[in-house]
Design an enzyme around this catalytic site. Sequence first.
Site, PDB file in Angstrom:
ATOM      1  N   ASP A  60      47.978  -7.652 -20.107  1.00 43.91           N
ATOM      2  CA  ASP A  60      47.240  -8.498 -21.046  1.00 43.91           C
ATOM      3  C   ASP A  60      46.794  -9.805 -20.388  1.00 43.91           C
ATOM      4  O   ASP A  60      47.569 -10.427 -19.651  1.00 43.91           O
ATOM      5  CB  ASP A  60      48.186  -8.811 -22.214  1.00 43.91           C
ATOM      6  N   GLU A  74      43.539  -6.343 -17.748  1.00 44.16           N
ATOM      7  CA  GLU A  74      42.560  -6.847 -18.716  1.00 44.16           C
ATOM      8  C   GLU A  74      42.123  -8.214 -18.199  1.00 44.16           C
ATOM      9  O   GLU A  74      42.771  -9.223 -18.455  1.00 44.16           O
ATOM     10  CB  GLU A  74      43.176  -6.999 -20.114  1.00 44.16           C
TER      11      GLU A  74
HETATM   12  C1  GLC Z   1      44.399  -9.841 -25.143  1.00 40.71           C
HETATM   13  C2  GLC Z   1      44.638  -8.821 -26.212  1.00 40.71           C
HETATM   14  C3  GLC Z   1      44.364  -9.446 -27.534  1.00 40.71           C
HETATM   15  C4  GLC Z   1      45.314 -10.599 -27.710  1.00 40.71           C
HETATM   16  C5  GLC Z   1      45.234 -11.578 -26.556  1.00 40.71           C
HETATM   17  C6  GLC Z   1      46.406 -12.497 -26.529  1.00 40.71           C
HETATM   18  O1  GLC Z   1      43.078 -10.236 -25.049  1.00 40.71           O
HETATM   19  O2  GLC Z   1      43.885  -7.677 -25.977  1.00 40.71           O
HETATM   20  O3  GLC Z   1      44.495  -8.547 -28.591  1.00 40.71           O
HETATM   21  O4  GLC Z   1      45.027 -11.275 -28.897  1.00 40.71           O
HETATM   22  O5  GLC Z   1      45.227 -10.930 -25.324  1.00 40.71           O
HETATM   23  O6  GLC Z   1      47.568 -11.824 -26.147  1.00 40.71           O
END
Ligand code: GLC
Length: 534
Positions: free
Chosen positions: A202, A262
């Site tokens: 994440d 991500e």
């Molecule tokens: C990422 C996740 C999202 C979350 C954020 C904070 O972008 O995909 O859903 O709100 O991180 O953890």
Amino acid sequence: MSPTWWRRGAVYQVYPRSFADANGDGTGDLAGIRSRLPYLEALGVDAIWISPWYPSPLNDGGYDVADYRDIDPRFGTLADAEELIADAHARGLRIIIDLVPNHTSSEHRWFRAALAAEAGSRERGRYVFKDGKGPDGSQPPTNWTSVFGGPAWHRVDDGQWYLHLFDPTQPDLNWENEEVRSEFDDVLRFWLDLGVDGFRVDVAHALVKDQSFPDLETTGRLLGNSRQSNHPHWDRDGVHEIIRRWRKVLDASERDVMMVAEAWVHPDRLPLYLRPDEYHQSFNFDFLETPWELAPARAAIDRAIKAAVDVGSTPTWTVSNHDVMRHATRYGLPGDTNWRTWPLTGPHDDLDPVAGLRRARAAALLLMALPGSVYLYQGEELGLPEVWDLPPDVLDDPVWENSDHEQKGRDGCRVPIPWTPDGPSLGFGTGDPWLPQPPGFGALSVASQTGVDGSTLEMYRTALGVRRSYLDDDESLEWEELGPDVLAFRRGSGVVCVVNFGIEPAALPAGDVLVTSAELSEGRLPTDAAAWVL
Ligand code: GLC
């Protein structure tokens, strides 16, 4: 698919709250996921990525983790997780879990201890606590803003401030601190020992902050605000040292495991995350953010392939996840629409849901034909639209409150999955679902589409099957020129994927048509449609 299953896998994202609810409390759970493994196996995916399942107050849908080594009781137990992993493995499905390293929940034992301790203590040193500005310290330490809206700092009782790049209940960890680093090595080992096959990391471009804590010249709240160079808290060079450390932990397991980032960073910076001793792969948001138009789509494909291949990784493709408007709706809006604000601001008669679904189906075939791996989001195989008109009183996403009601947030893509055309919560469970399902969801249910020729579900099933047989071994792609409005490429196996972006029906090359996203008219491919020909 061993030993490099992830290089070409089809990964299906499960958002556990909304997938299947076995105990009837209105929230999905691990037993629910387990009961639907036969469905996923028959769909033909290779792996399941499960969004966070850890104990959490669910202020941010579980991306606020209170304990990294357990399962939230609403979702089940650690024993359920082990059984789910074992069952999935028995069906040839791998399990990828979410790792959330940038922040914990404010309910995490470390943060509770930090609040109870004093400024300068070891407990506070695990997070980013600082004194404020101004004579009485009443101004936040910097002008940084939270991704969800509002300032990124929250003041505690003794006057210090802590950093939260997301919700105030998601305090940022201090990755300068060795204790934090070794804790996460250990968390990775814990889940590897339990049998997981990978991690989706994440906000992988966060973690490291400029220790001089400069003010930002411009602030913005979208995740895309990371695209500025030398940003004080996004995409800093120091993050690569951490990634290498994790990679060593994964490599030491001597299993075929992977991690996917991500990272919402500038496409030029993404290859840095994919170097051989860093992430195995990264999501490709560049394509997701590209409008439904031939030239930009082709350019985004070329960029992603080049970026991955240059560093020995593989490209990945995705058009939907739990953070973005479902693409069946996104593609029904004019290309320049800000889809994050559109649910509130409209104009709502701009939406053409028929074109949206048509393009969504074509995009699915396009993406599944490309070399590399594809990440599918639960429900896209049903052609589910965004539920953009959820009433404000049911909204749960912290974006709604934090943005001062300027954005409804991401609940519209998180509505529980319809499994049957009717019945309580359309087969999701027996209780009232945590978000209401709109009229029209039943007709899109799994049962309504199963065995129906031409349904979106059957199109995905066919395509995933063909992909396994024909598109597996060879990562090459060769563009074919079939006309100004037609995007076409040939894969090593000889399969040609053709997408018609034009208005007029397009001719297909000679060969067997393996799958199409729309019925052919007199052998020609209609507008906004895709076909695979061998
Ligand atoms: C990422 C996740 C999202 C979350 C954020 C904070 O972008 O995909 O859903 O709100 O991180 O953890």
